[in-house]
Design a protein around this motif. Sequence first.
Motif, short mmCIF file in Angstrom:
data_model
loop_
_atom_site.label_atom_id
_atom_site.label_comp_id
_atom_site.label_asym_id
_atom_site.label_seq_id
_atom_site.Cartn_x
_atom_site.Cartn_y
_atom_site.Cartn_z
N TYR A 172 0.83 -1.21 0.00
CA TYR A 172 0.00 0.00 0.00
C TYR A 172 0.87 1.25 0.00
CZ TYR A 172 -2.48 3.76 2.46
OH TYR A 172 -2.96 4.99 2.84
N TRP A 214 -4.04 5.74 -13.49
CA TRP A 214 -4.21 6.62 -12.32
C TRP A 214 -5.57 6.37 -11.67
CZ3 TRP A 214 -7.22 11.06 -11.11
CH2 TRP A 214 -6.70 11.88 -10.11
N ALA A 218 -6.50 4.99 -8.01
CA ALA A 218 -7.38 5.75 -7.12
C ALA A 218 -8.43 4.80 -6.54
CB ALA A 218 -8.05 6.90 -7.87
N HIS A 222 -9.12 3.73 -2.54
CA HIS A 222 -10.41 3.80 -1.85
C HIS A 222 -10.85 2.45 -1.33
CE1 HIS A 222 -10.46 7.67 -3.91
NE2 HIS A 222 -11.26 8.05 -2.93
N MET A 225 -9.52 1.32 1.94
CA MET A 225 -10.07 1.86 3.19
C MET A 225 -11.13 0.93 3.78
SD MET A 225 -10.08 5.97 2.66
CE MET A 225 -10.96 6.06 1.15
N MET B 15 -17.03 5.50 -6.98
CA MET B 15 -16.20 4.44 -7.57
C MET B 15 -16.85 3.90 -8.86
SD MET B 15 -13.58 4.45 -5.77
CE MET B 15 -13.87 6.15 -5.30
N LEU B 18 -16.01 6.28 -11.51
CA LEU B 18 -14.60 6.16 -11.93
C LEU B 18 -14.42 4.94 -12.84
CD1 LEU B 18 -12.50 7.11 -8.77
CD2 LEU B 18 -12.93 8.45 -10.80
N LEU B 77 -18.16 14.44 -5.96
CA LEU B 77 -17.00 14.91 -5.20
C LEU B 77 -17.37 16.12 -4.35
CD1 LEU B 77 -14.13 14.67 -7.82
CD2 LEU B 77 -14.07 13.74 -5.52
N ARG B 84 -18.38 16.15 4.31
CA ARG B 84 -17.37 15.60 5.23
C ARG B 84 -16.51 16.71 5.86
NH1 ARG B 84 -16.38 10.09 4.80
NH2 ARG B 84 -14.29 10.40 5.61
N SER B 146 -7.19 14.46 2.37
CA SER B 146 -8.15 13.93 1.39
C SER B 146 -9.16 14.99 0.99
CB SER B 146 -8.80 12.63 1.88
OG SER B 146 -9.45 12.85 3.08
N THR B 149 -7.40 16.94 -1.56
CA THR B 149 -7.22 16.13 -2.78
C THR B 149 -8.49 16.18 -3.61
OG1 THR B 149 -5.76 14.62 -1.62
CG2 THR B 149 -6.74 13.79 -3.62
N ILE B 153 -9.15 17.91 -7.28
CA ILE B 153 -9.61 17.15 -8.45
C ILE B 153 -10.77 17.93 -9.10
CG2 ILE B 153 -10.72 15.01 -9.22
CD1 ILE B 153 -9.27 13.63 -6.89
N CYS B 374 -1.91 13.64 2.34
CA CYS B 374 -2.65 12.39 2.53
C CYS B 374 -1.73 11.23 2.90
CB CYS B 374 -3.28 12.00 1.20
SG CYS B 374 -5.00 12.24 1.13
N LYS B 395 -5.25 6.33 10.52
CA LYS B 395 -4.70 5.42 9.51
C LYS B 395 -3.72 4.47 10.17
CE LYS B 395 -5.07 8.37 5.52
NZ LYS B 395 -4.31 9.02 4.47
#
Lengths: 266, 413
Positions: A172, A214, A218, A222, A225, B15, B18, B77, B84, B146, B149, B153, B374, B395
């Motif tokens: 990771y 990329w 990404a 995610h 997590m 997701m 994406l 996003l 958040r 984040s 980030t 974006i 991040c 984390k």
Amino acid sequence: MSILFFASLIVYFAAAMVQFSGVSMKKAGLTRAARLLFMVGFALHSGYSIWRGIVAGRVPLANQFEFASGFAWAIVVLGFGLYRKGKAEWTMTAAMPASFLVLSYAAFQPMAIKDLMPALRSTWFVLHIGSAAFSYAAFAISAGLGVGYLLMLRKGKDDSDSRLKQLDYLGYRMVCLGFLLLTVVIFSGAIWAEQAWSSWWSWDPKETWALITWIFYAIYLHQRMRRKWQGKRMAWLSIVAFILVIFTFAGVNLLLPGLHSYATQG
Amino acid sequence: MRRSLRFFRSMRFGMILLVLVMALSVVGSLIPQKEQAMTYVRAYGAEKATLLMALGWNDLFHTWYFLALEGLLCINLLLCSILRFPRTVHAGEQLMKTAEDSSTETPCDSAQLQRMKEFLISHGFRKRNAATGEVYTRHFLGFYGSFLTHLSILWVLLFGSLVLMTPQTEDLTVMPGESLVLSDGTRILCESFHIEDGQGKLDYASTLHAISADGKQEKIQEIRVNEPMRFGNYKVYQQTYGTAGRVRIVNHATETEDTLFLTESCFLSIDGQNGVYFEALYPGFVQDDDGNYTLVTNTSGSYPDPVYRIQTIAEGMSTSVLAFPEETLSLGEIDFTFLLPAEYPGLRIKHVSSVLYGALYFGFGLMIAALYLCFFMVPAAVSVREDGYSVVSPKEVQEIREALTIAGKEEEP
Ligand code: HEM
């Protein structure tokens, strides 16, 4: 001087073989010898790259051969860096064959030293291509660690095993580094393209595949997590992601020519 | 309503978007984009080509559904970041509280604890006093990683699209010594152009002299690939190049003289009947033992032995002739002297908005910095009590745990 290049290729191969033997027979002496060999290979490889840079009068990263050689070199640097930090044997077990394979690919590319073509004469050249080499190297090591994870799992290790957890975590971290660098690659490429061709993004196949890679990473970040994705699924994802990296690096040049097709010239 | 909003802002939806963007990008990279219809028919057959074009796959990245996906990603996003944000702002306090409430994870003696504290201070941790003892914290800025980030974006998508959607470029050619006048009156004179530099290396450089409409500003710069000229709101790029023939025409009857560039076939005549028809300029030739010429049509771009293929037309008779540089053909009172060809640049003139470009590049920088936050500024808090310590972080912080274990174990010198 290409003798240095081929010597490093052979030494990397030898290091990988000794490392495999050391790891499978659990002999610390052998893995130590493998690291020593790897260091020798690295010295030869660096010597060759420096010589090539001096002769060409530029950083040797301008065509498929030079980039592949730089990519392999970056794998060795990151491999040693990561090993120094965590002393995880698997980092070396991943880095040694990876650098050998990438350098073997280089050996099949035209090696002639040529003048930098005008489109490549830019201040962005080193940042863009150098970060690509290190980004791909980080992804390569992450995939290697993914393979290691799956192999250890097959050998009957439990996924709560601390060594497996370490592999998962290191994989990771390598993705984090690679992702940051890939972002640098894409942005520096965009700025460079605007300087050279006036448009910062043209959906050229190389650009598009860098973006695809990329996005895939990404998604990896995610998914990681989610607790239940950590471990086996992430190991598989890192391997699949690296296949995309390889396609972006070599496949696009072979199959989808575009603005970046100069990269295939010898 | 609430459920659909929750889905719209969810990571799962993000997701899915994406994955769709990625899948379409794969398709777009495999099918050549923006080609003529015939190219697709030849490559895929009429039926498949019709379907492909109906789906817009010949220009996939500009189809409504690709743009809609981008739009949805932006909304996703935006919602996710806004909703958040309050949690991000309070994340530091929350972590402090968790650290204070945590029970001792690793018991240590006082000497070990002392070494650890020194280690923490030397590794960028800040000491904060808490009700339960001391809490050492680090990298709370990383909590914004984040958020920034995702914000960057969004920023890049927004300004990137604006920049791509407002391209104002024009491709123009200009002969050395001649100038272009742009719509706002800016004049760009091409002083010279060369393909190779003094050492025979490919260079493709034009020396340009730009003068603003009111004549108050001017700039002279040599431009080449990677080195465009910025002048006012314009950016001038060295885009392409070409080689044009040149002919000097002297009319003895009127005692006038003119030099013309020959970029395409043309008929040079005064009365419209007699004159020279220029067919093409060739880069070189080969002459055999019998003196016959074969013209060379290589595409390397250089013209080492240029030769003009022309027809002279006089009194209804046409004769094919080859003319070499500095050779003069006389037709009546007119002399046509063919000169060494001239290399000329193709320039791309782009109207740039400094604000848009500045914003886009700011977004690039912000994203790199945010990713660094991040990944490499992982917030952590170490709660140190009399009997030991505990590490808390949103984390994984294996490195810190390992380093602390090692620091604690070290023997005192
Ligand atoms: C191209 C798109 C995206 C990129 C490059 C990206 C990048 C990232 C990164 C780097 C992280 C931190 C991961 C880590 O530290 O391991 C993250 C976290 C996260 N991302 Fe994204 N992201 C993207 C799109 C999205 C989308 C569409 C959503 C949808 C809601 C989303 C939701 C989240 C959430 C909820 C987190 C966790 C936030 C936190 O830890 O506070 N991301 N993202």
